[in-house]
Design a protein around this motif. Structure first.
Motif, PDB file in Angstrom:
ATOM      1  N   GLY A  83       0.817  -1.206   0.000  1.00 48.56           N
ATOM      2  CA  GLY A  83       0.000   0.000   0.000  1.00 48.56           C
ATOM      3  C   GLY A  83       0.851   1.256   0.000  1.00 48.56           C
ATOM      4  N   TRP A  84       0.271   2.331  -0.480  1.00 52.30           N
ATOM      5  CA  TRP A  84       0.960   3.615  -0.635  1.00 52.30           C
ATOM      6  C   TRP A  84       0.288   4.690   0.205  1.00 52.30           C
ATOM      7  CZ3 TRP A  84       5.167   4.714  -3.844  1.00 52.30           C
ATOM      8  CH2 TRP A  84       5.612   3.631  -4.620  1.00 52.30           C
ATOM      9  N   ILE A  85       1.107   5.600   0.708  1.00 51.86           N
ATOM     10  CA  ILE A  85       0.637   6.812   1.381  1.00 51.86           C
ATOM     11  C   ILE A  85       1.234   7.990   0.628  1.00 51.86           C
ATOM     12  CG2 ILE A  85       0.618   8.185   3.494  1.00 51.86           C
ATOM     13  CD1 ILE A  85       1.081   5.561   5.037  1.00 51.86           C
ATOM     14  N   VAL A  86       0.393   8.963   0.301  1.00 52.77           N
ATOM     15  CA  VAL A  86       0.849  10.180  -0.365  1.00 52.77           C
ATOM     16  C   VAL A  86       0.523  11.343   0.570  1.00 52.77           C
ATOM     17  CG1 VAL A  86       0.632  11.677  -2.378  1.00 52.77           C
ATOM     18  CG2 VAL A  86       0.415   9.185  -2.644  1.00 52.77           C
ATOM     19  N   ILE A  87       1.547  12.085   0.946  1.00 50.18           N
ATOM     20  CA  ILE A  87       1.363  13.226   1.852  1.00 50.18           C
ATOM     21  C   ILE A  87       1.672  14.511   1.105  1.00 50.18           C
ATOM     22  CG2 ILE A  87       2.228  14.383   3.927  1.00 50.18           C
ATOM     23  CD1 ILE A  87       2.635  11.664   5.151  1.00 50.18           C
ATOM     24  N   ARG A  88       0.714  15.439   1.162  1.00 50.05           N
ATOM     25  CA  ARG A  88       0.918  16.761   0.571  1.00 50.05           C
ATOM     26  C   ARG A  88       1.115  17.753   1.701  1.00 50.05           C
ATOM     27  NH1 ARG A  88      -2.837  21.057  -2.564  1.00 50.05           N
ATOM     28  NH2 ARG A  88      -3.908  21.026  -0.594  1.00 50.05           N
ATOM     29  N   GLN A  89       2.186  18.549   1.600  1.00 48.30           N
ATOM     30  CA  GLN A  89       2.492  19.569   2.596  1.00 48.30           C
ATOM     31  C   GLN A  89       2.865  20.865   1.893  1.00 48.30           C
ATOM     32  OE1 GLN A  89       5.816  17.215   4.291  1.00 48.30           O
ATOM     33  NE2 GLN A  89       4.863  17.647   6.260  1.00 48.30           N
ATOM     34  N   PHE A  90       2.791  21.955   2.641  1.00 50.18           N
ATOM     35  CA  PHE A  90       3.326  23.214   2.163  1.00 50.18           C
ATOM     36  C   PHE A  90       4.832  23.034   2.064  1.00 50.18           C
ATOM     37  CE2 PHE A  90       4.542  27.770   3.033  1.00 50.18           C
ATOM     38  CZ  PHE A  90       4.060  28.258   1.828  1.00 50.18           C
ATOM     39  N   LYS A  91       5.443  23.525   0.999  1.00 50.42           N
ATOM     40  CA  LYS A  91       6.871  23.252   0.781  1.00 50.42           C
ATOM     41  C   LYS A  91       7.771  23.823   1.874  1.00 50.42           C
ATOM     42  CE  LYS A  91       8.023  27.031  -2.381  1.00 50.42           C
ATOM     43  NZ  LYS A  91       8.420  27.346  -3.743  1.00 50.42           N
ATOM     44  N   ARG A  92       7.276  24.800   2.644  1.00 50.85           N
ATOM     45  CA  ARG A  92       8.081  25.352   3.736  1.00 50.85           C
ATOM     46  C   ARG A  92       7.788  24.680   5.074  1.00 50.85           C
ATOM     47  NH1 ARG A  92       6.307  30.716   1.858  1.00 50.85           N
ATOM     48  NH2 ARG A  92       7.302  30.927  -0.146  1.00 50.85           N
ATOM     49  N   ALA A  93       6.959  23.645   5.056  1.00 46.57           N
ATOM     50  CA  ALA A  93       6.668  22.900   6.286  1.00 46.57           C
ATOM     51  C   ALA A  93       7.931  22.168   6.727  1.00 46.57           C
ATOM     52  CB  ALA A  93       5.547  21.899   6.026  1.00 46.57           C
ATOM     53  N   HIS A 153       3.809  23.164  -3.057  1.00 48.88           N
ATOM     54  CA  HIS A 153       3.528  21.928  -2.331  1.00 48.88           C
ATOM     55  C   HIS A 153       4.697  20.951  -2.394  1.00 48.88           C
ATOM     56  CE1 HIS A 153      -0.381  23.546  -3.683  1.00 48.88           C
ATOM     57  NE2 HIS A 153      -0.671  23.326  -2.434  1.00 48.88           N
ATOM     58  N   ARG A 154       4.870  20.248  -1.315  1.00 48.71           N
ATOM     59  CA  ARG A 154       5.811  19.127  -1.282  1.00 48.71           C
ATOM     60  C   ARG A 154       4.963  17.862  -1.236  1.00 48.71           C
ATOM     61  NH1 ARG A 154       9.724  19.999   2.965  1.00 48.71           N
ATOM     62  NH2 ARG A 154       7.934  19.859   4.297  1.00 48.71           N
ATOM     63  N   ILE A 155       5.285  16.916  -2.098  1.00 50.14           N
ATOM     64  CA  ILE A 155       4.557  15.655  -2.164  1.00 50.14           C
ATOM     65  C   ILE A 155       5.536  14.548  -1.776  1.00 50.14           C
ATOM     66  CG2 ILE A 155       3.124  14.128  -3.560  1.00 50.14           C
ATOM     67  CD1 ILE A 155       2.035  17.022  -3.374  1.00 50.14           C
ATOM     68  N   ALA A 156       5.185  13.790  -0.748  1.00 47.96           N
ATOM     69  CA  ALA A 156       6.019  12.675  -0.292  1.00 47.96           C
ATOM     70  C   ALA A 156       5.245  11.378  -0.475  1.00 47.96           C
ATOM     71  CB  ALA A 156       6.406  12.867   1.170  1.00 47.96           C
ATOM     72  N   TYR A 157       5.926  10.393  -1.037  1.00 48.13           N
ATOM     73  CA  TYR A 157       5.333   9.086  -1.308  1.00 48.13           C
ATOM     74  C   TYR A 157       5.988   8.053  -0.398  1.00 48.13           C
ATOM     75  CZ  TYR A 157       3.970  11.346  -5.689  1.00 48.13           C
ATOM     76  OH  TYR A 157       3.444  12.194  -6.628  1.00 48.13           O
ATOM     77  N   TYR A 158       5.165   7.217   0.207  1.00 48.38           N
ATOM     78  CA  TYR A 158       5.639   6.147   1.085  1.00 48.38           C
ATOM     79  C   TYR A 158       4.986   4.842   0.645  1.00 48.38           C
ATOM     80  CZ  TYR A 158       6.758  10.140   4.038  1.00 48.38           C
ATOM     81  OH  TYR A 158       7.242  11.328   4.506  1.00 48.38           O
TER      82      TYR A 158
END
Length: 168
Positions: free
Chosen positions: A120-130, A151-156
């Motif tokens: 399974g995958w998790i996609v997290i969207r954050q403000f790029k300055r977070a 935006h910063r997008i991180a995939y797990y």
């Protein structure tokens, strides 16, 4: 941004049997996009009644109501409820409000409650300055982190035991 997220996922996931969880769903755009690409079912969580009313309306307009569940509740109550139901998701979107980015806590809850399916995958969207994207909990791997506009997008990914993660 949505197109970029899905183009990265489409080469790695078979959406046809996929159960999707959209946390801090807002208008439901990410979960609805997954449904439109063939996901079997999507669960939307948002504490705002106004937001879940919009999701309900969007699903009805697109004829997707029968493949969706909407939970109007805080995620600290909704996620344990899903775990109690033995729910498991192949794709989870976390789009915490920028002013109160609790992505780290959400990642930990998802892992502790065993809500992420094998592979399974998790996609997290954050403000790029977070602050930095969440560190992957035990049993998870960070696949890729990219920036799209503000935006910063991180995939797990939670790989099956013995499986290797594909390069980004």
């Amino acid at each position: 941004m949505r197109e970029s997220i899905f183009s990265r996922l489409l080469v790695r996931l078979d959406f046809r049997a996929l159960a999707v969880l959209d946390i801090f769903a807002g208008s439901g755009s990410l979960g609805i996009e997954a449904l439109s690409r063939g996901a079997a079912h999507a669960t939307f969580i948002d504490a705002s009644r106004a937001a879940t009313a919009v999701i309900r309306e969007n699903l009805a307009t697109l004829g997707l109501t029968d493949r969706a569940r909407i939970i109007t509740n805080d995620l600290r109550s909704a996620l344990p409820q899903l775990a109690h139901e033995n729910a498991s998701f192949g794709l989870i979107f976390v789009d915490a409000p920028f002013a109160d980015d609790i992505s780290n806590q959400v990642m930990e809850m998802l892992a502790e409650l065993n809500l992420v399916a094998d592979d399974g995958w998790i996609v997290i969207r954050q403000f790029k300055r977070a602050p930095e994207p969440p560190a992957p909990p035990a049993g998870f791997e960070q696949f890729k982190v990219g920036t799209i506009g503000d935006h910063r997008i991180a995939y797990y990914r939670r790989p099956r035991a013995g499986a290797e993660i594909a390069s980004g």
